[in-house]
Write an enzyme that holds these catalytic residues in place. Structure first.
Site, mmCIF file in Angstrom:
data_model
loop_
_atom_site.group_PDB
_atom_site.id
_atom_site.type_symbol
_atom_site.label_atom_id
_atom_site.label_comp_id
_atom_site.label_asym_id
_atom_site.label_seq_id
_atom_site.Cartn_x
_atom_site.Cartn_y
_atom_site.Cartn_z
ATOM 1 N N LYS A 71 -2.696 0.188 -22.266
ATOM 2 C CA LYS A 71 -3.269 1.283 -21.471
ATOM 3 C C LYS A 71 -3.035 2.597 -22.205
ATOM 4 O O LYS A 71 -1.930 2.876 -22.653
ATOM 5 C CB LYS A 71 -2.649 1.336 -20.071
ATOM 6 C CG LYS A 71 -3.323 2.372 -19.166
ATOM 7 C CD LYS A 71 -2.844 2.279 -17.732
ATOM 8 C CE LYS A 71 -1.440 2.829 -17.567
ATOM 9 N NZ LYS A 71 -1.023 2.874 -16.142
ATOM 10 N N ARG A 115 -1.955 -1.351 -9.156
ATOM 11 C CA ARG A 115 -0.733 -2.043 -9.560
ATOM 12 C C ARG A 115 0.502 -1.306 -9.063
ATOM 13 O O ARG A 115 1.538 -1.910 -8.814
ATOM 14 C CB ARG A 115 -0.713 -2.288 -11.058
ATOM 15 C CG ARG A 115 -0.704 -1.086 -11.998
ATOM 16 C CD ARG A 115 0.674 -0.488 -12.188
ATOM 17 N NE ARG A 115 0.809 0.179 -13.468
ATOM 18 C CZ ARG A 115 1.617 1.203 -13.673
ATOM 19 N NH1 ARG A 115 2.315 1.748 -12.672
ATOM 20 N NH2 ARG A 115 1.726 1.724 -14.898
ATOM 21 N N ASP A 164 2.537 15.734 3.888
ATOM 22 C CA ASP A 164 2.092 16.444 2.692
ATOM 23 C C ASP A 164 1.927 17.912 3.061
ATOM 24 O O ASP A 164 1.572 18.244 4.209
ATOM 25 C CB ASP A 164 0.757 15.866 2.187
ATOM 26 C CG ASP A 164 0.426 16.287 0.769
ATOM 27 O OD1 ASP A 164 0.382 15.418 -0.113
ATOM 28 O OD2 ASP A 164 0.207 17.500 0.532
#
Length: 331
Positions: A71, A115, A164
């Site tokens: 990657k 992932r 947030d």
């Protein structure tokens, strides 16, 4: 022979989360067994462009399958303002280990999100209480979505507290999931009181304090990926059952990097690596565990394992764009 080009939509469609979770657990298991090669992440710093490149190669042999790839990812902080581009972009090259043929070139940004969520799910499955029903998430950016998507596959999540500073991001997150979960806005402390907590922020001053954490909360510390980043207060890390993904990466750029280099936290404070837990070398949650922390820096073996899932499904479903990258097709 054709190389498959897969954009972000293709990756999202074919990164079926249950399969990605299984593949990530296989990757952790192979790494612990010594059946993986993962050179250290390398960096190219470009201060003149307020950015850097990172290369992450890996090979793993999971027993029933093996996979290889690399990657290539960046972090350019001025991209949104100056170039109308994302701060982080990634490209994954997925290759056949037996002959090195490039089977696929795929969007690495979507792959990373999938992932990363799956890694948190593996840790949650082994370290959270079995009857966990509430999930707190601090940070409502793109990573928050796959944290919920993945963790909900391993626990019966019913209540979600999202925190947030950006109220618009919180509103978008709530709108995306309000039909599936009881989701509401809250403070970091309220999120930390849930059965499971995922932190996905870039902060350098801790936002989760010792008094915030529930007695049996499992924390996935996912945000720290560079020196100086630090989401969880030292007192939490010292009191927790602390699990890491990789010693070198975590001490360099993971959640524990700041207290580790200050000498506040030492190797004696680390319970073990996630690979030791998934292989059964060390126990996951027990009655004595209390609250736990998983320090995830993100490993190249995870990208390769997830890329395999994407490629296999895309090939089965005829998704993506096949092209003759190497010019080997006969006229």
């Amino acid at each position: 022979m054709q190389t498959l080009l897969l954009n972000s939509a293709d990756v999202s469609e074919n990164a079926q989360m249950p399969d990605v979770i299984d593949a990530i657990e296989d990757a952790f298991r192979a790494y612990e067994r010594g059946d993986a090669q993962m050179p250290a992440k390398s960096y190219i710093d470009l201060p003149e462009y307020a950015g850097d490149f990172r290369s992450m190669p890996a090979y793993l042999d999971a027993g029933d399958w093996d996979a290889a790839g690399i990657k290539w990812v960046n972090v350019h902080t001025e991209n949104p303002e100056k170039h109308d581009l994302p701060t982080v972009m990634g490209t994954m090259i997925y290759s056949d280990p037996k002959n090195a043929f490039p089977l696929a070139i795929m969007d690495g940004t979507e792959l990373t999100m999938k992932r990363t969520g799956a890694a948190a799910a593996v840790a949650t499955d082994h370290l959270a209480v079995a009857d966990a029903t509430s999930l707190g998430i601090v940070g409502a950016g793109v990573q928050a979505y796959t944290q919920l998507e993945a963790i909900a596959k391993v626990r019966d999540i019913q209540e979600v507290v999202i925190s947030d500073l950006d109220e618009e991001r919180v509103a978008r997150f709530i709108e995306a999931f309000e039909d599936q979960f009881d989701v509401r806005a809250g403070t970091p402390g309220e999120a930390a009181a849930c059965d499971v907590l995922s932190t996905v922020t870039p902060v350098e001053d801790p936002i989760i304090n010792r008094e915030d954490v529930g007695e049996h909360t499992h924390i996935n510390a996912m945000g720290a990926d560079a020196e100086g980043k630090h989401e969880i207060a030292d007192e939490v890390l010292l009191d927790a059952t602390l699990v890491i993904d990789d010693h070198e990466q975590c001490t360099h750029s993971g959640e524990i990097n700041v207290p580790y280099h200050a000498g506040t936290l030492t190797d004696e404070d680390i319970y073990g690596e996630i690979g030791q837990i998934v292989t059964g070398k060390k126990a996951g949650r027990t009655e004595e565990t209390g609250f736990s922390v998983f320090d995830s820096t993100g490993l190249a073996i995870q990208d390769v394992a997830a890329a395999r899932v994407v490629y296999e499904h895309a090939d089965e479903n005829d998704n993506g764009y096949p092209f003759d990258l190497l010019g080997l097709s006969e006229e």
